[in-house]
Design a protein around this motif. Structure first.
Motif, PDB file in Angstrom:
ATOM      1  N   THR A   2      -5.303  65.411 -43.373  1.00 16.37           N
ATOM      2  CA  THR A   2      -4.149  64.768 -42.775  1.00 16.37           C
ATOM      3  C   THR A   2      -4.597  63.609 -41.897  1.00 16.37           C
ATOM      4  OG1 THR A   2      -3.034  66.894 -42.704  1.00 16.37           O
ATOM      5  CG2 THR A   2      -2.122  65.156 -41.332  1.00 16.37           C
ATOM      6  N   GLU A   3      -3.865  62.502 -41.978  1.00 22.77           N
ATOM      7  CA  GLU A   3      -4.173  61.368 -41.118  1.00 22.77           C
ATOM      8  C   GLU A   3      -3.294  61.420 -39.883  1.00 22.77           C
ATOM      9  OE1 GLU A   3      -4.574  57.514 -42.720  1.00 22.77           O
ATOM     10  OE2 GLU A   3      -5.340  58.247 -44.617  1.00 22.77           O
ATOM     11  N   GLU A  25     -11.437  61.519 -27.474  1.00 21.00           N
ATOM     12  CA  GLU A  25     -12.603  62.208 -26.925  1.00 21.00           C
ATOM     13  C   GLU A  25     -12.178  62.912 -25.645  1.00 21.00           C
ATOM     14  OE1 GLU A  25     -14.905  58.651 -24.672  1.00 21.00           O
ATOM     15  OE2 GLU A  25     -15.109  58.727 -26.838  1.00 21.00           O
ATOM     16  N   PRO A  26     -12.913  63.940 -25.250  1.00 26.94           N
ATOM     17  CA  PRO A  26     -12.531  64.689 -24.055  1.00 26.94           C
ATOM     18  C   PRO A  26     -12.746  63.880 -22.776  1.00 26.94           C
ATOM     19  CG  PRO A  26     -14.645  65.446 -24.856  1.00 26.94           C
ATOM     20  CD  PRO A  26     -14.129  64.462 -25.868  1.00 26.94           C
ATOM     21  N   VAL A  73     -16.165  70.191 -16.626  1.00 25.68           N
ATOM     22  CA  VAL A  73     -15.426  70.763 -17.744  1.00 25.68           C
ATOM     23  C   VAL A  73     -14.909  69.617 -18.599  1.00 25.68           C
ATOM     24  CG1 VAL A  73     -13.372  72.085 -18.372  1.00 25.68           C
ATOM     25  CG2 VAL A  73     -14.757  72.814 -16.447  1.00 25.68           C
ATOM     26  N   ALA A  74     -14.950  69.766 -19.917  1.00 31.68           N
ATOM     27  CA  ALA A  74     -14.432  68.755 -20.834  1.00 31.68           C
ATOM     28  C   ALA A  74     -13.025  69.164 -21.282  1.00 31.68           C
ATOM     29  CB  ALA A  74     -15.354  68.607 -22.036  1.00 31.68           C
ATOM     30  N   PHE A  75     -12.022  68.450 -20.752  1.00 28.04           N
ATOM     31  CA  PHE A  75     -10.644  68.727 -21.116  1.00 28.04           C
ATOM     32  C   PHE A  75     -10.272  67.954 -22.384  1.00 28.04           C
ATOM     33  CE2 PHE A  75     -10.480  69.892 -16.627  1.00 28.04           C
ATOM     34  CZ  PHE A  75      -9.696  71.034 -16.660  1.00 28.04           C
ATOM     35  N   CYS A  76      -9.536  68.615 -23.257  1.00 31.20           N
ATOM     36  CA  CYS A  76      -9.082  68.035 -24.519  1.00 31.20           C
ATOM     37  C   CYS A  76      -8.042  66.947 -24.268  1.00 31.20           C
ATOM     38  CB  CYS A  76      -8.468  69.145 -25.371  1.00 31.20           C
ATOM     39  SG  CYS A  76      -7.667  68.562 -26.865  1.00 31.20           S
ATOM     40  N   THR A  77      -8.139  65.836 -25.018  1.00 33.98           N
ATOM     41  CA  THR A  77      -7.104  64.806 -24.961  1.00 33.98           C
ATOM     42  C   THR A  77      -6.410  64.610 -26.303  1.00 33.98           C
ATOM     43  OG1 THR A  77      -8.654  62.999 -25.390  1.00 33.98           O
ATOM     44  CG2 THR A  77      -8.202  63.535 -23.076  1.00 33.98           C
ATOM     45  N   CYS A  78      -6.959  65.186 -27.371  1.00 35.27           N
ATOM     46  CA  CYS A  78      -6.281  65.074 -28.671  1.00 35.27           C
ATOM     47  C   CYS A  78      -5.117  66.056 -28.770  1.00 35.27           C
ATOM     48  CB  CYS A  78      -7.254  65.258 -29.835  1.00 35.27           C
ATOM     49  SG  CYS A  78      -7.761  66.969 -30.176  1.00 35.27           S
ATOM     50  N   LYS A  79      -5.126  67.066 -27.901  1.00 41.01           N
ATOM     51  CA  LYS A  79      -4.063  68.064 -27.783  1.00 41.01           C
ATOM     52  C   LYS A  79      -3.988  69.007 -28.982  1.00 41.01           C
ATOM     53  CE  LYS A  79      -3.181  65.919 -24.018  1.00 41.01           C
ATOM     54  NZ  LYS A  79      -3.749  66.386 -22.788  1.00 41.01           N
ATOM     55  N   ASP A  88     -12.909  71.440 -27.982  1.00 47.39           N
ATOM     56  CA  ASP A  88     -13.770  72.194 -28.898  1.00 47.39           C
ATOM     57  C   ASP A  88     -14.292  71.320 -30.030  1.00 47.39           C
ATOM     58  OD1 ASP A  88     -11.586  71.795 -30.528  1.00 47.39           O
ATOM     59  OD2 ASP A  88     -11.442  73.877 -31.174  1.00 47.39           O
ATOM     60  N   GLY A  89     -14.074  70.000 -29.919  1.00 50.10           N
ATOM     61  CA  GLY A  89     -14.539  69.069 -30.947  1.00 50.10           C
ATOM     62  C   GLY A  89     -13.513  68.760 -32.024  1.00 50.10           C
ATOM     63  N   THR A  90     -12.309  69.310 -31.931  1.00 53.73           N
ATOM     64  CA  THR A  90     -11.270  69.065 -32.929  1.00 53.73           C
ATOM     65  C   THR A  90     -11.017  67.577 -33.106  1.00 53.73           C
ATOM     66  OG1 THR A  90     -10.215  71.196 -32.513  1.00 53.73           O
ATOM     67  CG2 THR A  90      -8.842  69.503 -33.517  1.00 53.73           C
ATOM     68  N   HIS A  91     -11.150  66.784 -32.042  1.00 54.34           N
ATOM     69  CA  HIS A  91     -10.897  65.338 -32.094  1.00 54.34           C
ATOM     70  C   HIS A  91     -11.779  64.633 -33.130  1.00 54.34           C
ATOM     71  CE1 HIS A  91     -14.213  65.746 -29.215  1.00 54.34           C
ATOM     72  NE2 HIS A  91     -14.602  64.568 -29.673  1.00 54.34           N
ATOM     73  N   CYS A  92     -12.884  65.223 -33.496  1.00 52.60           N
ATOM     74  CA  CYS A  92     -13.809  64.592 -34.449  1.00 52.60           C
ATOM     75  C   CYS A  92     -13.198  64.424 -35.832  1.00 52.60           C
ATOM     76  CB  CYS A  92     -15.097  65.395 -34.543  1.00 52.60           C
ATOM     77  SG  CYS A  92     -16.057  65.380 -33.021  1.00 52.60           S
ATOM     78  N   GLN A  93     -12.138  65.164 -36.146  1.00 54.47           N
ATOM     79  CA  GLN A  93     -11.522  65.059 -37.467  1.00 54.47           C
ATOM     80  C   GLN A  93     -10.542  63.899 -37.589  1.00 54.47           C
ATOM     81  OE1 GLN A  93      -8.873  68.299 -38.560  1.00 54.47           O
ATOM     82  NE2 GLN A  93      -8.444  68.658 -36.409  1.00 54.47           N
ATOM     83  N   PHE A  94     -10.194  63.257 -36.480  1.00 47.18           N
ATOM     84  CA  PHE A  94      -9.208  62.168 -36.523  1.00 47.18           C
ATOM     85  C   PHE A  94      -9.870  60.853 -36.879  1.00 47.18           C
ATOM     86  CE2 PHE A  94      -7.396  64.990 -33.086  1.00 47.18           C
ATOM     87  CZ  PHE A  94      -6.628  65.708 -33.973  1.00 47.18           C
ATOM     88  N   ASN A  95      -9.165  60.069 -37.673  1.00 48.50           N
ATOM     89  CA  ASN A  95      -9.677  58.757 -38.084  1.00 48.50           C
ATOM     90  C   ASN A  95      -9.729  57.830 -36.882  1.00 48.50           C
ATOM     91  OD1 ASN A  95      -9.735  59.619 -40.749  1.00 48.50           O
ATOM     92  ND2 ASN A  95      -7.626  58.991 -41.092  1.00 48.50           N
ATOM     93  N   PRO A  96     -10.772  56.976 -36.800  1.00 44.28           N
ATOM     94  CA  PRO A  96     -10.869  56.031 -35.670  1.00 44.28           C
ATOM     95  C   PRO A  96      -9.782  54.975 -35.699  1.00 44.28           C
ATOM     96  CG  PRO A  96     -12.779  55.830 -37.136  1.00 44.28           C
ATOM     97  CD  PRO A  96     -11.892  56.894 -37.672  1.00 44.28           C
TER      98      PRO A  96
END
Length: 96
Positions: A2-3, A25-26, A73-79, A88-96
């Motif tokens: 998904t994009e 990124e966090p 602490v690294a707080f998530c910003t991709c939500k 948890d690194g989920t943001h890495c799957q999003f296209n730049p």
């Protein structure tokens, strides 16, 4: 795959409202033990990663997180992390 866009994460199949992508990124924050932090869950806050009330009138509400110890602490910003509010690194799957 998904994009996703910066403006909004696409609705899921169950049609629940999805938060806006606030960042790719966090944000690291120095936290203090036993202190409450109110994480923005909608993605609209201008004070990321914390709530500024921008969710008012929506289905979203801030998430209280209490630090167990002093430190960074690294707080998530991709939500999208299943480990809210921490990255948890989920943001890495999003296209730049």
């Amino acid at each position: 795959m998904t994009e996703f866009t910066d403006q909004s994460i696409a609705d899921t199949e169950d049609t629940r409202p999805q938060p806006c992508l606030a960042g790719r990124e966090p944000i690291e924050v120095e936290v203090k033990a036993n202190k409450s932090y109110w994480w923005c869950s909608c993605g609209q806050s201008k004070k990321q990663p914390f709530c500024d009330g921008s969710h008012k009138g929506s289905h979203f509400s801030p998430l209280e997180w209490v630090a167990e110890k002093n430190g960074k602490v690294a707080f998530c910003t991709c939500k999208q992390t299943p480990n809210q509010p921490l990255c948890d690194g989920t943001h890495c799957q999003f296209n730049p």
